[in-house]
Design a protein around this motif. Sequence first.
Motif, PDB file in Angstrom:
ATOM      1  N   GLN A  31       0.754  -1.214   0.131  1.00 46.78           N
ATOM      2  CA  GLN A  31      -0.192   0.133  -0.104  1.00 46.78           C
ATOM      3  C   GLN A  31       0.764   1.126  -0.009  1.00 46.78           C
ATOM      4  O   GLN A  31       1.933   1.361   0.568  1.00 46.78           O
ATOM      5  CB  GLN A  31      -0.969  -0.150   0.975  1.00 46.78           C
ATOM      6  CG  GLN A  31      -2.007   1.239   1.179  1.00 46.78           C
ATOM      7  CD  GLN A  31      -1.594   2.386   2.302  1.00 46.78           C
ATOM      8  OE1 GLN A  31      -0.376   2.142   2.764  1.00 46.78           O
ATOM      9  NE2 GLN A  31      -2.273   3.204   2.021  1.00 46.78           N
ATOM     10  N   LYS A  38       5.400   1.912  -5.426  1.00 45.26           N
ATOM     11  CA  LYS A  38       4.788   0.642  -5.139  1.00 45.26           C
ATOM     12  C   LYS A  38       5.232  -0.057  -6.481  1.00 45.26           C
ATOM     13  O   LYS A  38       5.569  -1.419  -6.560  1.00 45.26           O
ATOM     14  CB  LYS A  38       3.082   0.809  -5.289  1.00 45.26           C
ATOM     15  CG  LYS A  38       2.782   1.326  -4.056  1.00 45.26           C
ATOM     16  CD  LYS A  38       1.021   1.214  -3.959  1.00 45.26           C
ATOM     17  CE  LYS A  38       0.416   1.716  -5.468  1.00 45.26           C
ATOM     18  NZ  LYS A  38       0.697   3.354  -5.492  1.00 45.26           N
ATOM     19  N   THR A 182      -2.025  -1.526  -3.645  1.00 53.01           N
ATOM     20  CA  THR A 182      -3.214  -0.524  -3.829  1.00 53.01           C
ATOM     21  C   THR A 182      -2.894   0.888  -3.528  1.00 53.01           C
ATOM     22  O   THR A 182      -1.856   0.963  -2.494  1.00 53.01           O
ATOM     23  CB  THR A 182      -4.386  -0.987  -2.767  1.00 53.01           C
ATOM     24  OG1 THR A 182      -5.523  -0.025  -3.071  1.00 53.01           O
ATOM     25  CG2 THR A 182      -3.876  -1.199  -1.499  1.00 53.01           C
ATOM     26  N   ARG A 184      -4.878   3.139  -2.000  1.00 53.48           N
ATOM     27  CA  ARG A 184      -5.388   3.077  -0.657  1.00 53.48           C
ATOM     28  C   ARG A 184      -6.138   2.137  -0.014  1.00 53.48           C
ATOM     29  O   ARG A 184      -7.054   1.615  -0.827  1.00 53.48           O
ATOM     30  CB  ARG A 184      -6.506   4.467  -0.774  1.00 53.48           C
ATOM     31  CG  ARG A 184      -5.989   5.761  -1.178  1.00 53.48           C
ATOM     32  CD  ARG A 184      -7.128   6.742  -0.834  1.00 53.48           C
ATOM     33  NE  ARG A 184      -7.598   6.568   0.421  1.00 53.48           N
ATOM     34  CZ  ARG A 184      -8.839   7.337   0.928  1.00 53.48           C
ATOM     35  NH1 ARG A 184      -9.749   7.728  -0.089  1.00 53.48           N
ATOM     36  NH2 ARG A 184      -9.499   7.153   2.111  1.00 53.48           N
ATOM     37  N   LEU A 185      -5.881   1.691   1.065  1.00 54.70           N
ATOM     38  CA  LEU A 185      -6.528   0.524   1.741  1.00 54.70           C
ATOM     39  C   LEU A 185      -7.954   0.787   1.931  1.00 54.70           C
ATOM     40  O   LEU A 185      -8.705  -0.098   1.812  1.00 54.70           O
ATOM     41  CB  LEU A 185      -5.869   0.225   3.227  1.00 54.70           C
ATOM     42  CG  LEU A 185      -4.535  -0.347   3.356  1.00 54.70           C
ATOM     43  CD1 LEU A 185      -3.931  -0.263   4.724  1.00 54.70           C
ATOM     44  CD2 LEU A 185      -4.647  -1.695   2.713  1.00 54.70           C
ATOM     45  N   ASP A 209      -6.183   5.917   6.124  1.00 53.23           N
ATOM     46  CA  ASP A 209      -5.150   4.968   5.720  1.00 53.23           C
ATOM     47  C   ASP A 209      -3.909   4.840   6.523  1.00 53.23           C
ATOM     48  O   ASP A 209      -3.712   3.586   6.737  1.00 53.23           O
ATOM     49  CB  ASP A 209      -4.784   5.347   4.136  1.00 53.23           C
ATOM     50  CG  ASP A 209      -6.036   5.589   3.179  1.00 53.23           C
ATOM     51  OD1 ASP A 209      -6.802   4.491   3.326  1.00 53.23           O
ATOM     52  OD2 ASP A 209      -5.818   6.350   2.335  1.00 53.23           O
TER      53      ASP A 209
END
Length: 489
Positions: A31, A38, A182, A184-185, A209
């Motif tokens: 994340q 990422k 991702t 945003r969680l 988040d």
Amino acid sequence: MGASIDIGLDETGRPVGIDIEELLATRLLVQGNSGSGKSHLLRRLLEESAGLVQQVIIDPEGDFGTLADAYSHIVIDAGDYNEREIARMAARIREHRASVILNLESLELEAQMTCAAAFLNAMFDAPREHWYPALVVVDEAQMFAPSVAGDVPDPVRRASLSAMTNLMCRGRKRGLAGAIATQRLAKLAKNVAAEASNFLMGRTFLDIDMARAADLLGMERRQAERIRDLERGCFLGLGPAISRRPVAIRIGATRTFSRTGTHTLLPMPEAAAEDLRDRLFADEGNAPAPMPPAPRPQPIAADELISSIAPAPMAAQPAIFAARQEAEDAADAIDSEAVIVSVLRDMMAEASAASQPDALLYQDFSVRCRMQRLVRAPLDLEGFRQRLALARGGVFDPSDPVWVPVLDAAARLPQDMYAPFLLIARAAMDGQPCPDDAALGQAYGTSSPGRIRRLIDYMEKQGVIVVRADFGGRRSVGIPELGLTTGAE
């Protein structure tokens, strides 16, 4: 550790490893906000593990195509193929353990979700003998497993979410290990995120988040501010494949790079303001003709691409066909109807069967049938739905002479009403009181008293049942076609 790879350095400059064997068993969640690194992290993970495990990459932005230049990955441009061809490729990939990149860049969001769902479902439904270990990397996972409904049609969202749930929740037994990233969680479905046991948390700024990331890392809320201060390319790692305590990691360099853009500054054009004005406002008639666009490469035919995924040597073809024919002959000798009845009984004995969607139950049914040595599921989805409706009403063998007149009476009702009607019919046959609203609602898939009343009213208007109530308010239900009546309830 087992087959460990170097992912980067900790705060003291010591290498931090990831145990790939442990990762395959426990899955990974990455994340971080856009620009936190990422994709760089995923690229490092893929490069270092390329020679250790089969890799399947769901690439919505076309970031990972350059891996094919340095490694043995096959790029599948999803826009060139239909849903059936994509599913055939996925099955072939599992059979021959090919590492592939599913490039979704040319598709709109709805088509990306549909394509990814078909691809993942076909991998998930592969025969048991093809359940080889594979690392399945999904970038921008919040697109394929959104936490809330978005702009895409609900059936598309449910299909994509179901495929991602299968990957993260049930994929381990089939050799599929999800590694999802991702932004945003909060945007990612909780039941998908919750199945990961390894976490790499990058920079994020929103309180919700940071709080969720801190919870996953086992940190106190007051320590969550540390997540906001992370530099680009730095992540906090935790999990059985990484470290038993949160560790700060600076991700190492990669050998390949994305073609999609640059994050560095470029020198401005050296031209006077007058020259730029002349270029911007030049008469279109006198302007030089633009260069024609580069011709797009011709797409590879689906059959050609499928055959390129580790085709079997010609000398081995007769043996393969003979083995398949032998397996099919053995399956023909099995009483498929007995398998259907047995599997449905086992499924209905599980409490979760009442709440799961039909599509998920059908996948479970298919796997159970293959475990009973059937080559393929003996029912298609529509046939399964009909048998499932009967099973929920307690009828597992519709050919039983006892149930033939009952099913003839139910033929005037929609399929989803079979189960509550069969409960009523069974009670009438046994001389028992009419099932109460809770039992009928559970069979019908609802807890709404209004829907249950409308269900009974509809059955009565169709002439399938007759409802009677005495002065004490007790209800009994008659079935005219069978000449039977339940007791008063």
